[in-house]
Design a protein around this motif. Sequence first.
Motif, PDB file in Angstrom:
ATOM      1  N   ASP A 109       9.753 -16.348 -22.974  1.00  0.00           N
ATOM      2  CA  ASP A 109      10.649 -17.488 -22.813  1.00  0.00           C
ATOM      3  C   ASP A 109      11.165 -17.497 -21.381  1.00  0.00           C
ATOM      4  O   ASP A 109      10.886 -16.586 -20.579  1.00  0.00           O
ATOM      5  N   LYS A 110      11.958 -18.480 -21.061  1.00  0.00           N
ATOM      6  CA  LYS A 110      12.553 -18.601 -19.729  1.00  0.00           C
ATOM      7  C   LYS A 110      13.555 -17.483 -19.461  1.00  0.00           C
ATOM      8  O   LYS A 110      14.069 -16.854 -20.387  1.00  0.00           O
ATOM      9  N   PHE A 111      13.846 -17.251 -18.184  1.00  0.00           N
ATOM     10  CA  PHE A 111      15.004 -16.466 -17.759  1.00  0.00           C
ATOM     11  C   PHE A 111      16.037 -17.504 -17.344  1.00  0.00           C
ATOM     12  O   PHE A 111      15.973 -18.024 -16.235  1.00  0.00           O
ATOM     13  N   LYS A 112      16.929 -17.836 -18.249  1.00  0.00           N
ATOM     14  CA  LYS A 112      17.807 -18.991 -18.047  1.00  0.00           C
ATOM     15  C   LYS A 112      18.572 -18.882 -16.729  1.00  0.00           C
ATOM     16  O   LYS A 112      19.196 -17.870 -16.430  1.00  0.00           O
ATOM     17  N   ALA A 124       9.836 -20.542 -18.271  1.00  0.00           N
ATOM     18  CA  ALA A 124       8.865 -19.705 -18.974  1.00  0.00           C
ATOM     19  C   ALA A 124       7.522 -19.704 -18.245  1.00  0.00           C
ATOM     20  O   ALA A 124       6.824 -18.680 -18.190  1.00  0.00           O
ATOM     21  N   ALA A 139       9.118 -20.984 -26.540  1.00  0.00           N
ATOM     22  CA  ALA A 139      10.516 -21.408 -26.640  1.00  0.00           C
ATOM     23  C   ALA A 139      10.889 -21.388 -28.111  1.00  0.00           C
ATOM     24  O   ALA A 139      10.024 -21.380 -28.987  1.00  0.00           O
ATOM     25  N   THR A 180       6.208 -10.166 -23.871  1.00  0.00           N
ATOM     26  CA  THR A 180       7.168 -11.224 -24.178  1.00  0.00           C
ATOM     27  C   THR A 180       8.415 -11.002 -23.334  1.00  0.00           C
ATOM     28  O   THR A 180       8.442 -10.154 -22.445  1.00  0.00           O
ATOM     29  N   GLU A 236      12.761 -12.568 -22.195  1.00  0.00           N
ATOM     30  CA  GLU A 236      13.718 -13.632 -21.886  1.00  0.00           C
ATOM     31  C   GLU A 236      14.756 -13.045 -20.950  1.00  0.00           C
ATOM     32  O   GLU A 236      14.723 -11.862 -20.621  1.00  0.00           O
ATOM     33  N   THR A 257      19.026 -11.652 -29.355  1.00  0.00           N
ATOM     34  CA  THR A 257      17.564 -11.684 -29.352  1.00  0.00           C
ATOM     35  C   THR A 257      17.005 -11.384 -30.736  1.00  0.00           C
ATOM     36  O   THR A 257      16.009 -11.969 -31.162  1.00  0.00           O
ATOM     37  N   LYS A 296      15.564 -15.316 -31.774  1.00  0.00           N
ATOM     38  CA  LYS A 296      15.157 -15.707 -30.433  1.00  0.00           C
ATOM     39  C   LYS A 296      13.658 -15.473 -30.239  1.00  0.00           C
ATOM     40  O   LYS A 296      13.009 -14.744 -30.992  1.00  0.00           O
ATOM     41  N   CYS A 306      12.705  -8.606 -19.018  1.00  0.00           N
ATOM     42  CA  CYS A 306      14.014  -9.266 -19.147  1.00  0.00           C
ATOM     43  C   CYS A 306      14.790  -9.079 -17.859  1.00  0.00           C
ATOM     44  O   CYS A 306      14.460  -8.219 -17.041  1.00  0.00           O
TER      45      CYS A 306
END
Length: 383
Positions: free
Chosen positions: A17-20, A25, A51, A298, A300, A307, A311, A331
């Motif tokens: 997923d993205k690193f907000k 992503a 996502a 994987t 995030e 998580t 998530k 991460c």
Amino acid sequence: MADAAVNRTPRVLIAADKFKGSLTAVQVAERVTAGLRRVAPRVEVESLPVADGGDGTVDAAVAAGFERREVRVAGPLGDEVTAAYALRGDTAVVEMAEASGLQRLPKGVFAPLSSSTYGSGELLRAALDAGARTIVFGVGGSATTDGGAGMLSALGARFLDAHGEPVAPGGAALRDVETADLSGLDDRLSAVDLVLASDVDNPLTGPKGAPAVYGPQKGAGPDDVATLDSALAHFATVLEKAIGPKAAGYASAPGAGAAGGIGYGALVLGARFRPGIEVMLEVLGFAAAMERATLVITGEGSLDEQTLHGKAPAGVAAAARAEGKEVVAVCGRLALPPEALGRAGIRRAYPLTEVEPDIATCISDAGPILERVAENIGRDFLV
């Protein structure tokens, strides 16, 4: 070299997923790929950005081959914005945050009482216009707490006050609803498989409801939370008069409180609730990609207790573990002990802070640091 990679060219699947606030992503996958190839040039890499239904869901679908469609819709404050959904064949992926997300508010501005999901309803209508027969409705990251009333209005519902006038937009105004008329809802909704995809299972109201749990993230103070909770409860009562006892069942159902209660509105439309990452892995074709992999990566931005509760990394790891695949995670920040990671199916996590202890630098220079982290994964598992 890891056991799974012995005797054949290693093939890595990056499903992160993205690193907000730092990397999308897609960018995470690009940076991890670059780092891996520095130490293992022959490695085969397949990227499948993922996502869990929140912001970034449309981007993940587009990266997996869906077509990006853009439309002009109402933002959470009523101003017009350009929002996107994704389409492949007769399947659409609609992300409510594209129309009604916090990112659609001006910087530093919150409107917990008056923001509306009307634009999310317009996005659903656009997907119907495009011929969608299955709509994955990803919800999360909302600026709104209106129980999906705005969305329902955009699809043909009417919510009237004691004078027979439409109530104002936003959650607080729902206390003024006297009549709910759903007879004008778009007929096409009855022929569509609408899937409510979310990573939360909160009910609509109460101590674990949308206002109490998520209202403060949208700028709601204690008085605002109380106002919104009461207004949403009243809204559900009025809907019960309109559509019967099932309205009360929807209000207490898992997912009703998702994204400021838009989950409730989606359930009223006949949606079926499913964990967001589970749905998205199916839509994105994760199972076939995983079959080809010897190692799954994987991740995030923050691996923490959240998580483990729906998530994306937890969903990826669970699916991969079921097929006997080895999983590691990247991460920005790691807040889980090794035993918790192990229970989730993640052999090891690689945080950016292991390479660069300064968190501010990790946020501002996440890309180059992630490449160095990926080099470490390559040394540990691929050479």
